[in-house]
Design a protein around this motif. Structure first.
Motif, PDB file in Angstrom:
ATOM      1  N   GLU A  33       0.819  -1.204   0.000  1.00 31.33           N
ATOM      2  CA  GLU A  33       0.000   0.000   0.000  1.00 31.33           C
ATOM      3  C   GLU A  33       0.861   1.267   0.000  1.00 31.33           C
ATOM      4  OE1 GLU A  33      -3.066   1.838   3.359  1.00 31.33           O
ATOM      5  OE2 GLU A  33      -2.651  -0.293   3.278  1.00 31.33           O
ATOM      6  N   ASN A  34       0.540   2.169  -0.883  1.00 36.39           N
ATOM      7  CA  ASN A  34       1.246   3.464  -1.007  1.00 36.39           C
ATOM      8  C   ASN A  34       2.672   3.370  -1.533  1.00 36.39           C
ATOM      9  OD1 ASN A  34      -0.931   5.033  -0.181  1.00 36.39           O
ATOM     10  ND2 ASN A  34      -0.512   4.538   1.963  1.00 36.39           N
ATOM     11  N   GLU A  35       3.083   2.151  -1.887  1.00 32.22           N
ATOM     12  CA  GLU A  35       4.424   2.026  -2.459  1.00 32.22           C
ATOM     13  C   GLU A  35       4.448   2.726  -3.821  1.00 32.22           C
ATOM     14  OE1 GLU A  35       5.941  -1.936  -2.092  1.00 32.22           O
ATOM     15  OE2 GLU A  35       7.435  -1.631  -3.657  1.00 32.22           O
ATOM     16  N   LYS A  36       5.552   3.408  -4.096  1.00 35.26           N
ATOM     17  CA  LYS A  36       5.650   4.113  -5.371  1.00 35.26           C
ATOM     18  C   LYS A  36       6.076   3.138  -6.461  1.00 35.26           C
ATOM     19  CE  LYS A  36       7.499   8.463  -7.229  1.00 35.26           C
ATOM     20  NZ  LYS A  36       7.855   7.993  -8.570  1.00 35.26           N
ATOM     21  N   LEU A  37       5.402   3.209  -7.576  1.00 34.20           N
ATOM     22  CA  LEU A  37       5.787   2.365  -8.707  1.00 34.20           C
ATOM     23  C   LEU A  37       6.778   3.136  -9.571  1.00 34.20           C
ATOM     24  CD1 LEU A  37       2.236   1.038  -9.651  1.00 34.20           C
ATOM     25  CD2 LEU A  37       4.097  -0.295  -8.649  1.00 34.20           C
ATOM     26  N   PRO A  38       7.613   2.431 -10.323  1.00 36.03           N
ATOM     27  CA  PRO A  38       8.528   3.132 -11.221  1.00 36.03           C
ATOM     28  C   PRO A  38       7.749   3.932 -12.259  1.00 36.03           C
ATOM     29  CG  PRO A  38       8.599   0.736 -11.580  1.00 36.03           C
ATOM     30  CD  PRO A  38       7.737   0.979 -10.388  1.00 36.03           C
ATOM     31  N   SER A  39       8.348   4.980 -12.776  1.00 36.48           N
ATOM     32  CA  SER A  39       7.674   5.742 -13.825  1.00 36.48           C
ATOM     33  C   SER A  39       7.514   4.857 -15.049  1.00 36.48           C
ATOM     34  CB  SER A  39       8.512   6.971 -14.200  1.00 36.48           C
ATOM     35  OG  SER A  39       9.617   6.543 -14.989  1.00 36.48           O
ATOM     36  N   LYS A  40       6.615   5.252 -15.939  1.00 37.02           N
ATOM     37  CA  LYS A  40       6.358   4.454 -17.132  1.00 37.02           C
ATOM     38  C   LYS A  40       7.634   4.256 -17.925  1.00 37.02           C
ATOM     39  CE  LYS A  40       3.005   7.321 -18.111  1.00 37.02           C
ATOM     40  NZ  LYS A  40       1.949   8.052 -18.843  1.00 37.02           N
ATOM     41  N   ARG A  41       8.391   5.354 -18.060  1.00 34.20           N
ATOM     42  CA  ARG A  41       9.606   5.334 -18.859  1.00 34.20           C
ATOM     43  C   ARG A  41      10.643   4.385 -18.237  1.00 34.20           C
ATOM     44  NH1 ARG A  41       9.770   8.821 -23.009  1.00 34.20           N
ATOM     45  NH2 ARG A  41       7.963   9.908 -22.164  1.00 34.20           N
ATOM     46  N   THR A  42      10.834   4.535 -16.927  1.00 29.42           N
ATOM     47  CA  THR A  42      11.830   3.710 -16.234  1.00 29.42           C
ATOM     48  C   THR A  42      11.485   2.223 -16.347  1.00 29.42           C
ATOM     49  OG1 THR A  42      11.911   5.497 -14.635  1.00 29.42           O
ATOM     50  CG2 THR A  42      13.057   3.464 -14.042  1.00 29.42           C
ATOM     51  N   LEU A  43      10.215   1.927 -16.113  1.00 34.02           N
ATOM     52  CA  LEU A  43       9.822   0.529 -16.147  1.00 34.02           C
ATOM     53  C   LEU A  43       9.961  -0.044 -17.553  1.00 34.02           C
ATOM     54  CD1 LEU A  43       8.849  -1.859 -14.495  1.00 34.02           C
ATOM     55  CD2 LEU A  43       6.498  -1.173 -14.944  1.00 34.02           C
ATOM     56  N   ALA A  44       9.565   0.765 -18.539  1.00 29.04           N
ATOM     57  CA  ALA A  44       9.661   0.310 -19.925  1.00 29.04           C
ATOM     58  C   ALA A  44      11.123  -0.012 -20.264  1.00 29.04           C
ATOM     59  CB  ALA A  44       9.119   1.382 -20.864  1.00 29.04           C
ATOM     60  N   LEU A  45      12.006   0.870 -19.852  1.00 34.34           N
ATOM     61  CA  LEU A  45      13.428   0.681 -20.105  1.00 34.34           C
ATOM     62  C   LEU A  45      13.930  -0.572 -19.402  1.00 34.34           C
ATOM     63  CD1 LEU A  45      15.259   2.611 -21.737  1.00 34.34           C
ATOM     64  CD2 LEU A  45      16.178   3.415 -19.533  1.00 34.34           C
ATOM     65  N   HIS A  46      13.539  -0.694 -18.160  1.00 36.15           N
ATOM     66  CA  HIS A  46      13.962  -1.815 -17.324  1.00 36.15           C
ATOM     67  C   HIS A  46      13.502  -3.152 -17.907  1.00 36.15           C
ATOM     68  CE1 HIS A  46      14.742  -4.187 -13.733  1.00 36.15           C
ATOM     69  NE2 HIS A  46      13.472  -4.525 -13.672  1.00 36.15           N
ATOM     70  N   LEU A  47      12.281  -3.177 -18.418  1.00 35.40           N
ATOM     71  CA  LEU A  47      11.734  -4.432 -18.907  1.00 35.40           C
ATOM     72  C   LEU A  47      11.991  -4.662 -20.395  1.00 35.40           C
ATOM     73  CD1 LEU A  47       8.243  -4.356 -17.114  1.00 35.40           C
ATOM     74  CD2 LEU A  47      10.249  -5.684 -16.429  1.00 35.40           C
ATOM     75  N   GLY A  48      12.461  -3.631 -21.046  1.00 37.66           N
ATOM     76  CA  GLY A  48      12.687  -3.750 -22.480  1.00 37.66           C
ATOM     77  C   GLY A  48      11.393  -3.807 -23.268  1.00 37.66           C
ATOM     78  N   VAL A  49      10.378  -3.070 -22.815  1.00 38.86           N
ATOM     79  CA  VAL A  49       9.120  -2.991 -23.564  1.00 38.86           C
ATOM     80  C   VAL A  49       8.851  -1.525 -23.880  1.00 38.86           C
ATOM     81  CG1 VAL A  49       8.181  -5.054 -22.467  1.00 38.86           C
ATOM     82  CG2 VAL A  49       7.690  -2.807 -21.472  1.00 38.86           C
ATOM     83  N   SER A  50       7.809  -1.266 -24.668  1.00 40.52           N
ATOM     84  CA  SER A  50       7.539   0.120 -25.028  1.00 40.52           C
ATOM     85  C   SER A  50       6.817   0.855 -23.899  1.00 40.52           C
ATOM     86  CB  SER A  50       6.677   0.165 -26.293  1.00 40.52           C
ATOM     87  OG  SER A  50       5.354  -0.165 -25.963  1.00 40.52           O
ATOM     88  N   VAL A  51       6.930   2.172 -23.912  1.00 35.60           N
ATOM     89  CA  VAL A  51       6.250   2.975 -22.897  1.00 35.60           C
ATOM     90  C   VAL A  51       4.733   2.786 -22.987  1.00 35.60           C
ATOM     91  CG1 VAL A  51       5.835   5.335 -22.096  1.00 35.60           C
ATOM     92  CG2 VAL A  51       8.119   4.660 -22.823  1.00 35.60           C
ATOM     93  N   ILE A  52       4.236   2.601 -24.220  1.00 40.39           N
ATOM     94  CA  ILE A  52       2.795   2.392 -24.434  1.00 40.39           C
ATOM     95  C   ILE A  52       2.311   1.152 -23.690  1.00 40.39           C
ATOM     96  CG2 ILE A  52       1.023   1.883 -26.180  1.00 40.39           C
ATOM     97  CD1 ILE A  52       2.061   4.704 -26.371  1.00 40.39           C
ATOM     98  N   THR A  53       3.126   0.109 -23.763  1.00 38.98           N
ATOM     99  CA  THR A  53       2.763  -1.127 -23.067  1.00 38.98           C
ATOM    100  C   THR A  53       2.581  -0.869 -21.576  1.00 38.98           C
ATOM    101  OG1 THR A  53       3.956  -2.479 -24.661  1.00 38.98           O
ATOM    102  CG2 THR A  53       3.556  -3.480 -22.532  1.00 38.98           C
TER     103      THR A  53
END
Lengths: 472, 472
Positions: A33-53
């Motif tokens: 609860e209330n944990e911050k998720l990575p930004s869309k850009r960071t997560l996309a980069l980290h996972l190797g997927v597109s920002v849209i995904t």
């Protein structure tokens, strides 16, 4: 950072898989609860997927209330996670009682959880697909209370192979877990009967017998098994036992006691033995004693077993084997019921057994559990605890007893361990009443199947340190 | 000649598929005892497969005793087929009673069988595969008696959409078929209570209430539903009703009666209504009345529904919705039970509902049933029977009543139809005792969901001819 194994997404879109992985992590409490998720850009980069995904997955999670966004701050986990798990708070009267937050122990010796990563998902999925692809019309027909003939035949073969039991498929009844077989047996044998259970023993059986309206009496066991004289004195007609591996003591009923028990049952028409063979597949060395069912000459034994221990507890398929004499009566009395297990799963499991996958799986799990058990016992024997503990086990099943002679109060030790995130049950908890445990008071039931293999030495280290600390 | 649709074998080897198709045809009675099978060569040619494929399939069938070979004569179906179906004859005492051979009627109006070819096997299989591919650890955890939160949430949304019911997921309990919910309700509400059922009505509910130890009394219905005065006089605390479409009469409980029934329930603390909404998804025209559950102001209604009618009877998933006030009590009393439905199927069904597949399926089935029903009714209206029959239906559900004024004994007509391979139940069979049916004696319950659409005119022709013959 969120880790996602995209190798597992098989057939799902990236978005769907990402969405469902994050949702699961929220539901499982890995994202709090209330944990911050990575930004869309960071997560996309980290996972190797597109920002849209990532954006699409986040949008869906927002729509469904699992996460929320704060302008210029980012995305956060909603407090819905906990509410979802325990049932959302009710607007009106009487909300469901708030459950204690599920404890994520470092080691939980009270759980029967299946080992993650060990269930043959791919194989099961393939078998299920083959069954469904056949579009057999019988998949769409309800089966009577006995279950599908395919699964009953597969069980017969399995029992012949594993337990050397010679039974006929007409004696087999499929149930949705042993719990529902217990209820069924009360309906069948009659709630006016006195049911006996082992003391100490598996509480749930007793609870179910009582809830279904029987008088249910606990009868003491000694080192050979249930005490037949006491059973006689209790006036019981039906007795529930686990002769091949008693829960929780691990005692194996010896041959002499088995014949005494069968003798007891043969004396009156209304007497029956429910033989619960719940974890007999996991015998590690030596030859098992024959089941009561196999040596019964008088149609007195109802044999019960389950697939929950060997496959997964989420798998609600169990079965019982009636003595031939009772088959007709059972059909007459309960024949109007439908089988509670879906035909899809019955056909799939039958095929899984028939093609050898089930046996392979058991063997794999047996090896796994044997090694886990050996690691744990060795670690205990090499620890500081060795001086004051003894281990009682019979090379069988998924639990053993650990007895301490520490001189400290057992509940206090239990609490010390809990403080170190190790959850373990006292043997005395399985006695009715607990005081009956007597000298056994300082014994603990080590249900090791669900613990993480990589943590064994740390677990033993923690257990040991708690006692050392206590000494000072 | 054996016909095999190899298009359906998806992933199975030719041999396995051939073997299992023939086995199924034997088990289903399509290939009869002692029937000669085509030679290996002929069948191979016919199916366009190799002789080896057929030989291997035949060998396996011989090994398993489904067929036998006679030198120089060929292959024949064993008489094992029937024995397998009914449970093989027992060597020792008490074989299971030989069931009457399952009748393959030209039209069976007593069956709830799902329509072959209508179950969305491929879609279901894909959904199941996605669920399994996720290897979510929660798939391996047993769920408590309430069931998985995912399925309970999906059910809430479905009920909101289809029945305009505003409930919370914490009120929902998943069960393995309505039968097990009935048993659970006896355990929960208490077997000391008097349970009432509608007369005429769904026998199984009464049987289960009685077997579980309650006193269960039949209470008459009139054209508005159960007679509340009689319910009061019977001294009942709990009543089982199907207000949206009564079985077997098809009567819809009117609004006035609904409020009277709720009023009755509100008068004493211990009174509850079990609202069985078993085929409400199949309302063909008009707006349904609100459920008792939606208009209940006093936490008196336990709503029950099932997926057996909409998906398939082999599918053992049902659910109930408790009044908020009872949720906590239920958790306290039955919370130690596990949910009887496997997590795999719960997760799959939840996804199936959430992604809209379930709704699509219902709509497709609704169209199918509407057209089947219309065809049947039109055919009846255009037949010779029209002069002496009337049809009672409410544009809802999967059955209607056919009343005759033939002047003949209803049992005799029933037998005449049976001789022409048309199986149909008398309304009086659902009365307790049957004499209570009175003037309704010549009514028949037309459970049309399982009949073959292509046979409708032939069915009506046969029904009509039986009566014509009788007249002469």
């Amino acid at each position: 950072m969120i880790t996602i194994d995209f190798a597992k997404r098989q057939g799902m879109t990236l978005t769907d898989f990402l969405y469902s992985s994050i949702k699961t992590q929220i539901l499982d409490g890995l994202l709090k609860e209330n944990e911050k998720l990575p930004s869309k850009r960071t997560l996309a980069l980290h996972l190797g997927v597109s920002v849209i995904t990532v954006q699409n997955a986040y949008s869906q999670l927002i729509d469904e209330g699992f996460i929320f966004s704060v302008e210029k701050k980012g995305f956060f986990v909603s407090d819905i996670a906990d509410r979802l798990k325990n049932g959302r708070a009710l607007h009106k009267t009487g909300a469901r009682p708030a459950k204690p937050k599920p404890d994520n122990f470092f080691a939980d010796f009270t759980s029967n959880a299946a080992v993650p990563g060990k269930f043959p998902f791919t194989l099961w999925s393939r078998t299920m697909r083959q069954i469904l692809a056949s579009e057999n019309e019988r998949l769409l027909k309800r089966t009577d209370v006995f279950g599908t003939i395919e699964l009953r035949r597969a069980i017969c073969r399995h029992l012949k192979e594993f337990r050397n039991m010679n039974i006929d498929e007409s004696q087999v009844i499929i149930g949705a877990g042993t719990e529902s077989l217990y209820s069924m047996l009360v309906l069948f044998l009659g709630r006016d009967k006195i049911f006996a259970v082992e003391n100490p023993g598996y509480h749930k059986a007793a609870e179910i017998f009582r809830l279904n309206g029987t008088k249910c009496v606990p009868v003491k066991i000694d080192s050979s098994g249930i005490i037949v004289d006491d059973l006689q004195k209790a006036g019981a007609s039906v007795v529930h036992v686990s002769p091949s591996h008693h829960f929780p003591t691990g005692i194996i009923m010896n041959f002499k006691r088995r014949t005494e028990l069968l003798q007891w049952a043969s004396l009156e028409e209304s007497r029956y033995i429910i033989e619960d063979d719940y974890d007999s597949e996991f015998r590690f060395t030596g030859r098992p004693l024959p089941t009561l069912q196999s040596i019964d000459q008088n149609d007195r034994v109802i044999y019960i077993n389950t697939f929950s221990k060997t496959l997964s507890p989420s798998f609600r398929i169990s079965y019982m084997v009636l003595p031939p004499k009772l088959v007709q009566q059972f059909a007459g009395k309960l024949g109007f019921y439908s089988c509670q297990v879906s035909s899809f799963e019955q056909f799939t499991l039958a095929k899984f057994i028939e093609d050898g996958s089930y046996e392979k799986h058991i063997n794999r799990m047996k090896n796994y559990y044997r090694s886990l058990r050996n690691n744990l016992i060795t670690a205990l024997e090499n620890s500081e605890l060795a001086k004051i503990c003894s281990i009682h086990e019979e090379n069988s099943g998924l639990h053993f007893l650990l007895s301490l002679k520490s001189g400290f109060d057992a509940h206090k030790i239990q609490q010390k361990w809990k403080d170190l995130s190790i959850n373990i049950q006292l043997l005395s908890d399985y006695y009715e009443p607990p005081e009956e445990a007597g000298a056994q008071g300082e014994s603990f039931v080590v249900n090791y199947s669900g613990i993480n293999r990589g943590r064994v030495s740390e677990i033993v280290q923690r257990m040991s340190s708690a006692i050392q600390a206590e000494k000072m």
